[in-house]
Motif scaffolding. Structure first.
Motif, PDB file in Angstrom:
ATOM      1  N   GLY A  63       0.993 -22.546  11.546  1.00 50.15           N
ATOM      2  CA  GLY A  63       1.020 -21.094  11.569  1.00 50.15           C
ATOM      3  C   GLY A  63       0.552 -20.439  10.282  1.00 50.15           C
ATOM      4  N   GLY A  64       0.216 -21.222   9.266  1.00 51.55           N
ATOM      5  CA  GLY A  64      -0.200 -20.652   7.980  1.00 51.55           C
ATOM      6  C   GLY A  64      -1.486 -19.862   8.061  1.00 51.55           C
ATOM      7  N   ALA A  65      -2.479 -20.358   8.758  1.00 50.99           N
ATOM      8  CA  ALA A  65      -3.759 -19.650   8.869  1.00 50.99           C
ATOM      9  C   ALA A  65      -3.592 -18.355   9.652  1.00 50.99           C
ATOM     10  N   ALA A  66      -2.794 -18.395  10.714  1.00 51.27           N
ATOM     11  CA  ALA A  66      -2.565 -17.187  11.503  1.00 51.27           C
ATOM     12  C   ALA A  66      -1.867 -16.127  10.660  1.00 51.27           C
ATOM     13  N   THR A  67      -0.915 -16.546   9.849  1.00 56.37           N
ATOM     14  CA  THR A  67      -0.221 -15.609   8.964  1.00 56.37           C
ATOM     15  C   THR A  67      -1.181 -15.011   7.954  1.00 56.37           C
ATOM     16  N   ASN A  68      -2.075 -15.831   7.408  1.00 60.12           N
ATOM     17  CA  ASN A  68      -3.064 -15.333   6.450  1.00 60.12           C
ATOM     18  C   ASN A  68      -3.998 -14.316   7.086  1.00 60.12           C
ATOM     19  N   VAL A  69      -4.411 -14.553   8.318  1.00 62.70           N
ATOM     20  CA  VAL A  69      -5.298 -13.617   9.015  1.00 62.70           C
ATOM     21  C   VAL A  69      -4.578 -12.292   9.243  1.00 62.70           C
ATOM     22  N   VAL A  70      -3.340 -12.349   9.694  1.00 63.13           N
ATOM     23  CA  VAL A  70      -2.569 -11.127   9.938  1.00 63.13           C
ATOM     24  C   VAL A  70      -2.347 -10.374   8.625  1.00 63.13           C
ATOM     25  N   ASP A  71      -2.019 -11.095   7.562  1.00 64.19           N
ATOM     26  CA  ASP A  71      -1.829 -10.452   6.251  1.00 64.19           C
ATOM     27  C   ASP A  71      -3.105  -9.780   5.771  1.00 64.19           C
ATOM     28  N   ALA A  72      -4.248 -10.431   5.979  1.00 66.46           N
ATOM     29  CA  ALA A  72      -5.531  -9.839   5.579  1.00 66.46           C
ATOM     30  C   ALA A  72      -5.819  -8.580   6.389  1.00 66.46           C
ATOM     31  N   HIS A  73      -5.560  -8.624   7.688  1.00 67.59           N
ATOM     32  CA  HIS A  73      -5.748  -7.445   8.532  1.00 67.59           C
ATOM     33  C   HIS A  73      -4.838  -6.300   8.082  1.00 67.59           C
ATOM     34  N   ASP A  74      -3.590  -6.644   7.764  1.00 66.54           N
ATOM     35  CA  ASP A  74      -2.644  -5.621   7.297  1.00 66.54           C
ATOM     36  C   ASP A  74      -3.121  -4.967   6.005  1.00 66.54           C
ATOM     37  N   ALA A  75      -3.644  -5.770   5.089  1.00 66.44           N
ATOM     38  CA  ALA A  75      -4.122  -5.233   3.805  1.00 66.44           C
ATOM     39  C   ALA A  75      -5.305  -4.296   4.008  1.00 66.44           C
ATOM     40  N   VAL A  76      -6.249  -4.690   4.854  1.00 67.82           N
ATOM     41  CA  VAL A  76      -7.412  -3.840   5.123  1.00 67.82           C
ATOM     42  C   VAL A  76      -6.965  -2.547   5.787  1.00 67.82           C
ATOM     43  N   GLU A  77      -6.070  -2.656   6.750  1.00 71.97           N
ATOM     44  CA  GLU A  77      -5.587  -1.449   7.444  1.00 71.97           C
ATOM     45  C   GLU A  77      -4.896  -0.492   6.469  1.00 71.97           C
ATOM     46  N   ARG A  78      -4.080  -1.022   5.557  1.00 74.47           N
ATOM     47  CA  ARG A  78      -3.412  -0.168   4.554  1.00 74.47           C
ATOM     48  C   ARG A  78      -4.430   0.561   3.685  1.00 74.47           C
ATOM     49  N   GLN A  79      -5.465  -0.162   3.248  1.00 76.94           N
ATOM     50  CA  GLN A  79      -6.504   0.462   2.413  1.00 76.94           C
ATOM     51  C   GLN A  79      -7.232   1.566   3.174  1.00 76.94           C
ATOM     52  N   LEU A  80      -7.551   1.308   4.430  1.00 82.86           N
ATOM     53  CA  LEU A  80      -8.259   2.298   5.231  1.00 82.86           C
ATOM     54  C   LEU A  80      -7.378   3.518   5.497  1.00 82.86           C
ATOM     55  N   ARG A  81      -6.113   3.293   5.822  1.00 77.75           N
ATOM     56  CA  ARG A  81      -5.194   4.414   6.046  1.00 77.75           C
ATOM     57  C   ARG A  81      -5.056   5.264   4.787  1.00 77.75           C
ATOM     58  N   ASP A  82      -4.947   4.605   3.653  1.00 79.22           N
ATOM     59  CA  ASP A  82      -4.823   5.323   2.384  1.00 79.22           C
ATOM     60  C   ASP A  82      -6.051   6.203   2.152  1.00 79.22           C
ATOM     61  N   ALA A  83      -7.228   5.652   2.390  1.00 78.54           N
ATOM     62  CA  ALA A  83      -8.470   6.422   2.190  1.00 78.54           C
ATOM     63  C   ALA A  83      -8.528   7.616   3.139  1.00 78.54           C
ATOM     64  N   VAL A  84      -8.214   7.382   4.409  1.00 82.33           N
ATOM     65  CA  VAL A  84      -8.309   8.450   5.410  1.00 82.33           C
ATOM     66  C   VAL A  84      -7.244   9.522   5.186  1.00 82.33           C
ATOM     67  N   GLU A  85      -6.071   9.126   4.739  1.00 81.89           N
ATOM     68  CA  GLU A  85      -4.986  10.097   4.572  1.00 81.89           C
ATOM     69  C   GLU A  85      -5.020  10.822   3.231  1.00 81.89           C
ATOM     70  N   HIS A  86      -5.542  10.173   2.181  1.00 87.96           N
ATOM     71  CA  HIS A  86      -5.436  10.762   0.851  1.00 87.96           C
ATOM     72  C   HIS A  86      -6.759  11.168   0.206  1.00 87.96           C
ATOM     73  N   TYR A  87      -7.814  10.414   0.411  1.00 86.86           N
ATOM     74  CA  TYR A  87      -9.054  10.670  -0.319  1.00 86.86           C
ATOM     75  C   TYR A  87     -10.092  11.460   0.472  1.00 86.86           C
ATOM     76  N   ILE A  88     -10.303  11.087   1.708  1.00 84.72           N
ATOM     77  CA  ILE A  88     -11.329  11.756   2.507  1.00 84.72           C
ATOM     78  C   ILE A  88     -11.011  13.238   2.728  1.00 84.72           C
ATOM     79  N   PRO A  89      -9.738  13.623   2.952  1.00 84.99           N
ATOM     80  CA  PRO A  89      -9.456  15.060   3.098  1.00 84.99           C
ATOM     81  C   PRO A  89      -9.840  15.881   1.858  1.00 84.99           C
ATOM     82  N   LEU A  90      -9.862  15.267   0.694  1.00 80.76           N
ATOM     83  CA  LEU A  90     -10.281  15.977  -0.509  1.00 80.76           C
ATOM     84  C   LEU A  90     -11.740  16.413  -0.419  1.00 80.76           C
ATOM     85  N   LEU A  91     -12.491  15.751   0.446  1.00 84.59           N
ATOM     86  CA  LEU A  91     -13.911  16.077   0.637  1.00 84.59           C
ATOM     87  C   LEU A  91     -14.107  17.065   1.785  1.00 84.59           C
TER      88      LEU A  91
END
Length: 152
Positions: A63-91
């Motif tokens: 299950g280690g590889a599956a956990t790594n994939v899910v963790d990577a997806h979670d990290a990307v999603e957090r970064q994208l949410r942060d950009a959409v919620e905090h930075y893009i509205p400034l533009l």
């Protein structure tokens, strides 16, 4: 769920951009933000979480590889949410993030249909296998339902 665009006008009502955290998809997102700002239209970023469960289950019994994939997806999603919620509205861009799970091409086409997207923007694939099997960008262009911009 984000409602489909119904705003009549000269320019696009909704631009959809596919993002996956790769350098080319982030360039595509930056291009889409600028286009949405200039056109004064809504921007919808679609992130598709892919979970190749069959391949992972064959390759990893612990299950280690599956956990790594899910963790990577979670990290990307957090970064994208942060950009959409905090930075893009400034533009001064009306931007939304839609997260789906499945095959990227299928999910992007489905999202574009549901949102009545006027244009689809994606980054170029850097995967060598896509030269043989076809990338998401090539499949979207062949689909022929929307203007597709592929950002290098």
């Amino acid at each position: 769920m984000i409602e489909p665009s119904s705003t009549p006008g000269d320019g696009p009502g909704t631009i959809l951009v596919g993002v996956d955290g790769s350098t080319s998809s982030l360039r595509a997102a930056a291009y889409a933000v600028g286009l949405a700002r200039r056109q004064r239209c809504r921007l919808v970023a679609v992130y598709v979480r892919t979970l190749p469960a069959t391949v992972l289950s064959l390759a990893d019994t612990g299950g280690g590889a599956a956990t790594n994939v899910v963790d990577a997806h979670d990290a990307v999603e957090r970064q994208l949410r942060d950009a959409v919620e905090h930075y893009i509205p400034l533009l001064s861009v009306d931007a939304h993030l839609v997260v789906r799970t499945g095959e990227p091409y299928t999910e992007l086409v489905d999202a574009a249909r549901q949102l009545n997207a006027d244009a689809v923007i994606v980054g170029r694939s850097a995967n060598a296998l896509h030269r043989i099997a076809g990338s998401v960008a090539v499949k979207l262009v062949r689909c022929g339902r929307w203007p597709v911009t592929v950002v290098p």
